[in-house]
Design a protein around this motif. Sequence first.
Motif, PDB file in Angstrom:
ATOM      1  N   THR A   1      11.818 -38.143  35.713  1.00 29.05           N
ATOM      2  CA  THR A   1      11.108 -38.540  34.489  1.00 29.05           C
ATOM      3  C   THR A   1       9.728 -37.914  34.394  1.00 29.05           C
ATOM      4  O   THR A   1       9.123 -37.923  33.309  1.00 29.05           O
ATOM      5  CB  THR A   1      10.947 -40.070  34.390  1.00 29.05           C
TER       6      THR A   1
ATOM      7  N   HIS B   1       5.737 -46.297  34.916  1.00 29.59           N
ATOM      8  CA  HIS B   1       5.722 -47.744  35.134  1.00 29.59           C
ATOM      9  C   HIS B   1       5.883 -48.106  36.608  1.00 29.59           C
ATOM     10  O   HIS B   1       6.722 -47.533  37.302  1.00 29.59           O
ATOM     11  CB  HIS B   1       6.870 -48.413  34.362  1.00 29.59           C
TER      12      HIS B   1
ATOM     13  N   SER C   1       9.446 -46.863  24.816  1.00 27.48           N
ATOM     14  CA  SER C   1       9.686 -47.730  25.984  1.00 27.48           C
ATOM     15  C   SER C   1       9.558 -47.028  27.325  1.00 27.48           C
ATOM     16  O   SER C   1       9.590 -47.680  28.364  1.00 27.48           O
ATOM     17  CB  SER C   1      11.082 -48.355  25.876  1.00 27.48           C
ATOM     18  N   ASN C   2       9.434 -45.675  27.305  1.00 29.68           N
ATOM     19  CA  ASN C   2       9.313 -44.922  28.545  1.00 29.68           C
ATOM     20  C   ASN C   2      10.474 -45.264  29.479  1.00 29.68           C
ATOM     21  O   ASN C   2      11.619 -45.221  29.076  1.00 29.68           O
ATOM     22  CB  ASN C   2       7.951 -45.154  29.179  1.00 29.68           C
ATOM     23  N   GLN C   3      10.200 -45.671  30.711  1.00 29.27           N
ATOM     24  CA  GLN C   3      11.269 -45.976  31.678  1.00 29.27           C
ATOM     25  C   GLN C   3      11.805 -47.395  31.557  1.00 29.27           C
ATOM     26  O   GLN C   3      12.681 -47.799  32.318  1.00 29.27           O
ATOM     27  CB  GLN C   3      10.748 -45.787  33.102  1.00 29.27           C
ATOM     28  N   GLY C   4      11.254 -48.162  30.623  1.00 30.99           N
ATOM     29  CA  GLY C   4      11.769 -49.509  30.386  1.00 30.99           C
ATOM     30  C   GLY C   4      11.018 -50.623  31.069  1.00 30.99           C
ATOM     31  O   GLY C   4      11.423 -51.786  30.997  1.00 30.99           O
TER      32      GLY C   4
ATOM     33  N   TYR D   1      11.878 -54.717  31.442  1.00 30.67           N
ATOM     34  CA  TYR D   1      12.312 -55.252  32.732  1.00 30.67           C
ATOM     35  C   TYR D   1      11.491 -56.489  33.094  1.00 30.67           C
ATOM     36  O   TYR D   1      12.006 -57.439  33.680  1.00 30.67           O
ATOM     37  CB  TYR D   1      12.145 -54.222  33.854  1.00 30.67           C
TER      38      TYR D   1
ATOM     39  N   LEU E   1      13.602 -40.177  30.009  1.00 32.37           N
ATOM     40  CA  LEU E   1      13.176 -41.561  30.153  1.00 32.37           C
ATOM     41  C   LEU E   1      14.287 -42.525  29.758  1.00 32.37           C
ATOM     42  O   LEU E   1      14.496 -43.538  30.425  1.00 32.37           O
ATOM     43  CB  LEU E   1      11.925 -41.796  29.300  1.00 32.37           C
TER      44      LEU E   1
ATOM     45  N   ALA F   1      16.047 -45.147  32.225  1.00 34.46           N
ATOM     46  CA  ALA F   1      15.944 -46.560  31.874  1.00 34.46           C
ATOM     47  C   ALA F   1      17.316 -47.223  31.874  1.00 34.46           C
ATOM     48  O   ALA F   1      17.493 -48.338  32.395  1.00 34.46           O
ATOM     49  CB  ALA F   1      15.274 -46.712  30.510  1.00 34.46           C
ATOM     50  N   ASN F   2      18.301 -46.557  31.318  1.00 34.00           N
ATOM     51  CA  ASN F   2      19.653 -47.119  31.321  1.00 34.00           C
ATOM     52  C   ASN F   2      20.246 -47.183  32.726  1.00 34.00           C
ATOM     53  O   ASN F   2      20.958 -48.131  33.068  1.00 34.00           O
ATOM     54  CB  ASN F   2      20.567 -46.301  30.406  1.00 34.00           C
TER      55      ASN F   2
ATOM     56  N   SER G   1      18.617 -50.101  34.451  1.00 31.60           N
ATOM     57  CA  SER G   1      19.117 -51.331  33.851  1.00 31.60           C
ATOM     58  C   SER G   1      20.521 -51.651  34.349  1.00 31.60           C
ATOM     59  O   SER G   1      20.842 -52.801  34.690  1.00 31.60           O
ATOM     60  CB  SER G   1      19.112 -51.181  32.323  1.00 31.60           C
TER      61      SER G   1
ATOM     62  N   PHE H   1      18.861 -48.954  26.005  1.00 31.59           N
ATOM     63  CA  PHE H   1      17.844 -47.953  25.681  1.00 31.59           C
ATOM     64  C   PHE H   1      18.495 -46.789  24.936  1.00 31.59           C
ATOM     65  O   PHE H   1      19.600 -46.359  25.265  1.00 31.59           O
ATOM     66  CB  PHE H   1      17.165 -47.465  26.962  1.00 31.59           C
TER      67      PHE H   1
END
Length: 207
Positions: free
Chosen positions: A13, A30, A66-69, A73, A91, A95-96, A99, A109
């Motif tokens: 990322t 994050h 949301s970037n990396q989420g 989270y 990203l 993120a997915n 998740s 995401f």
Amino acid sequence: MSIKKIKNLLVYTTTSGKQYNGGLYEGGYHTLSIDSEVIKGQRNPSQRLEGVNFDFADKTILDIGSNQGGMLYEIQSKIKQGVGVDIDHRLVNVANRISNYNSYNNLNFYIFDADKEEFDLLNNYADEKYDVIFLLAVCMWIKSWKELISWVYDNSNYCLFETNGKKHLQTEQFEYLKSLYASVELIHKRSDDDPKQKKRSTYWCSK
């Protein structure tokens, strides 16, 4: 799956070349907690949410940029559904993956370009109307930022907003919020969670 694979993706990322990639940190932008291990990032989601006096229980949340989420989270265990969108495929992919790894079944995401796509498309990603929309340090990256803020106002009751950009632009962002919302409450005068850039302010906006 080894957490090492997650860390490999977090490094991935940071290859966008953008200021928000958190390239100096193992966790990217994050700070994340995975398998009880804290992976340090540039921004701390927990600290960014401090002072927000709102009950997120059973709420539907949209995080634009949301970037990396990490922000979703942080409240995943409370909310009914969380949707994160970002322009950067790296990203969104990561993120997915995070998740899914953590079995966050109420988070999803998606890739979204706010300057090229219709804002109303965002309503199709959630099962119900958004209760809260996050607009955190993204408006300097979006040409049509005033139109986006107006859309956020029309499509949710609350907005968690962080200004960004040069001082005059942050002032413009704040003044535009004030022109729409009945209440714009200062949550953080400075972005002290970020070692690189502390000159941002966070507001809780309600109709």
